[in-house]
Design an enzyme around this catalytic site. Structure first.
Site, PDB file in Angstrom:
ATOM      1  N   LYS A 263      -1.020 123.043  53.791  1.00  0.00           N
ATOM      2  CA  LYS A 263      -0.542 123.518  55.087  1.00  0.00           C
ATOM      3  C   LYS A 263      -1.666 124.250  55.826  1.00  0.00           C
ATOM      4  CE  LYS A 263       4.268 124.323  53.689  1.00  0.00           C
ATOM      5  NZ  LYS A 263       4.923 123.491  54.721  1.00  0.00           N
ATOM      6  N   ARG A 337      12.488 117.780  48.793  1.00  0.00           N
ATOM      7  CA  ARG A 337      13.366 116.641  48.468  1.00  0.00           C
ATOM      8  C   ARG A 337      13.107 116.133  47.051  1.00  0.00           C
ATOM      9  NH1 ARG A 337      10.973 113.551  53.537  1.00  0.00           N
ATOM     10  NH2 ARG A 337      10.809 115.759  54.116  1.00  0.00           N
TER      11      ARG A 337
END
Length: 501
Positions: A263, A337
């Site tokens: 990130k 996920r």
């Protein structure tokens, strides 16, 4: 915070001893002849106290009132949302003068939802995080007496609100902690302590047990961190033994660097909030333990860090999930996920009545809905409607998003059964479509709370959402309205969570 519910008419409220008194006045004429009502009527007539919800008029030592400070607060039409805005404004005004004991009195009998909203608003506006401060400033406002014309008729609403506040504040506490005060092990210890509450059991699985279960997708995310993963299983048994439970699955990434798909550095500190789904499950179980509804609930929390080292998951790697499906990891920052899919597969063993996963899953959901509503995805109309209704009742709102099969096209890959990301377009939906592959055989809903779980900027911090929505949904399943909840002993003031608490 310590709340007390008390029968207080506007005339009795004038003699109530407190550091400050908030008088909650609905729109329209104020016709009573007691001191508070006369002041409010005169202020309305003079134009100094408008009907609009959230408008205030502060008074100092008004004649005939025991409290040295009085705040007149307009609650508009008296609906929960307008009561909330009025109470937040009034609490912020009272905090500014160091109020420790507050009386909050309704000029007219409120509906159960309005009382519920007032309590949650008061707790929210006065919340203070202190755990990692060397010289913490304690919560200034410590005691609130709620005055209503008939306390007995609102005991149920009071009880549910009290228990819900307890859960929301636990969720805030763990959401706000930095990652070194909220490791997967510490989160598991917090879950274990919930087992001290009635009807709650906790089991914690480590790396060996997770590997034995075949949770290859979950384990792959954790492999780049020195902190061992934890798979937390909470069970609340309030219903019949043969009653199918509702399963809540909370994403527990205690810090998310993005992994190899790193990130940007700006605001990466906020990735401590990536476990707010897990925190909300802990919060719900705290509320269940206090409220004791007649329902069975299971909480599943896959928890780990998403970090970088020589063993970290790489873009292009293929992992095998507990369901047997293989997954090509095109982006290691789409890790939520990957841990949720194994937890959803594990949920099948409980033969659930419904499964709801809660996750700070996608930035795309923030773009779509901002911080106002959580994203709701479900192929089951009945479950979706129930969650929408619970959101409206609790003012912890969600918005149903599409799940058209065409959105799954982008998840196709030549190298595995499914890829973990599609393109940028519709990212919140394609993430939900990925999860949907793992939920055959039971009603399922996904709550994307990436926009609603915390605030940035000057108000940075966990919101405790969607504990309110989930509690409202669960009690509605057993026919408990806010006004019909059984009485619960008031929460003690000044409770402070500790590392591992």
């Amino acid at each position: 915070m310590d709340f007390q519910l008390k029968t207080l008419t506007s005339s009795l409220a004038a003699s109530e001893k407190a550091d400050a008194l908030v008088f909650l006045v609905p729109e329209g004429a104020v016709a009573d002849n007691d001191a508070l009502s006369v002041i409010a009527a005169a202020a309305r007539l003079a134009g100094d106290f408008p009907d609009k919800a959230g408008k205030l008029l502060s008074l100092y030592h008004p004649v005939g009132i025991a409290a040295p400070r009085v705040v007149l607060a307009s609650i508009g039409n008296g609906q929960p949302a307008q009561v909330r805005s009025a109470v937040i404004a009034a609490i912020n005004a009272a905090k500014g003068v160091g109020t420790k004991r507050l009386a909050m009195v309704f000029a007219k009998a409120p509906e159960a939802g309005a009382l519920h909203s007032a309590m949650l608003a008061a707790a929210d506006a006065s919340y203070v995080y202190t755990t990692t401060k060397s010289k913490p400033e304690p919560r200034t406002l410590r005691h609130v007496t709620l005055g209503v014309p008939d306390a007995a008729s609102l005991a149920g609403a009071f009880a549910e609100a009290n228990a819900t506040i307890s859960g929301i504040e636990l969720a805030k506490e763990w959401g706000n902690r930095p990652a070194n005060y909220c490791t997967p092990t510490m989160l598991a210890d917090a879950a274990k302590e919930l087992a001290d509450l009635p009807r709650i059991k906790c089991e914690v699985l480590g790396p060996k047990e997770v590997a034995k279960l075949g949770m290859g997708s979950f384990a792959a995310v954790a492999q780049g961190s020195s902190e061992p993963l934890r798979f937390i299983v909470l069970q609340y048994s309030g219903g019949a033994k043969d009653e199918a439970p509702v399963v809540l699955v909370g994403k527990g990434i205690t810090f998310d660097t993005g992994g190899v798909s790193l990130k940007p550095a700006a605001e990466m500190d906020e990735m401590k909030f990536d476990m707010c789904g897990a925190a909300s499950v802990l919060g719900v179980f705290r509320t269940l333990g206090e409220l004791k509804p007649a329902i069975n609930v299971v909480g599943l929390i896959p928890s780990c860090e998403n970090m970088n080292d020589g063993k970290a998951l790489k873009p292009g790697d293929v992992v095998t999930s507990m369901s047997g499906q293989t997954i090509e990891v095109l982006n290691t920052d789409a890790e939520g996920r990957l841990i949720l899919c194994d937890a959803l597969t594990y949920a099948k063993r409980f033969k659930p009545a419904a499964v709801i996963d809660i996750a700070t899953l996608t930035g795309a959901c923030v773009v779509a809905l901002g911080g106002v509503r959580s994203g709701l995805f479900s192929p089951d109309d009945v479950l979706a409607k129930a969650l929408e209704t619970a959101g409206e009742q609790s003012l912890d709102r969600c918005w149903r998003m599409p799940l058209d099969e065409e959105y799954a096209e982008g998840l196709k890959t030549h190298f595995a059964d499914v890829a973990n990301i599609a393109g940028r377009a519709g990212g919140a939906v394609t993430a939900a479509k990925f999860l949907q592959r793992f939920v055959d055989g039971f009603p399922w809903a996904h709550l994307d709370i990436a926009g609603s779980a915390w605030k940035s900027g000057a108000a940075k911090g966990s919101t405790g959402r969607p504990v309110g929505l989930l509690v409202s949904y669960l009690v509605s399943r057993v026919g408990m309205s806010i006004a019909a909840t059984p009485a619960v002993a008031p929460r003690k003031a000044g409770r402070k969570a500790r590392p591992g608490a």
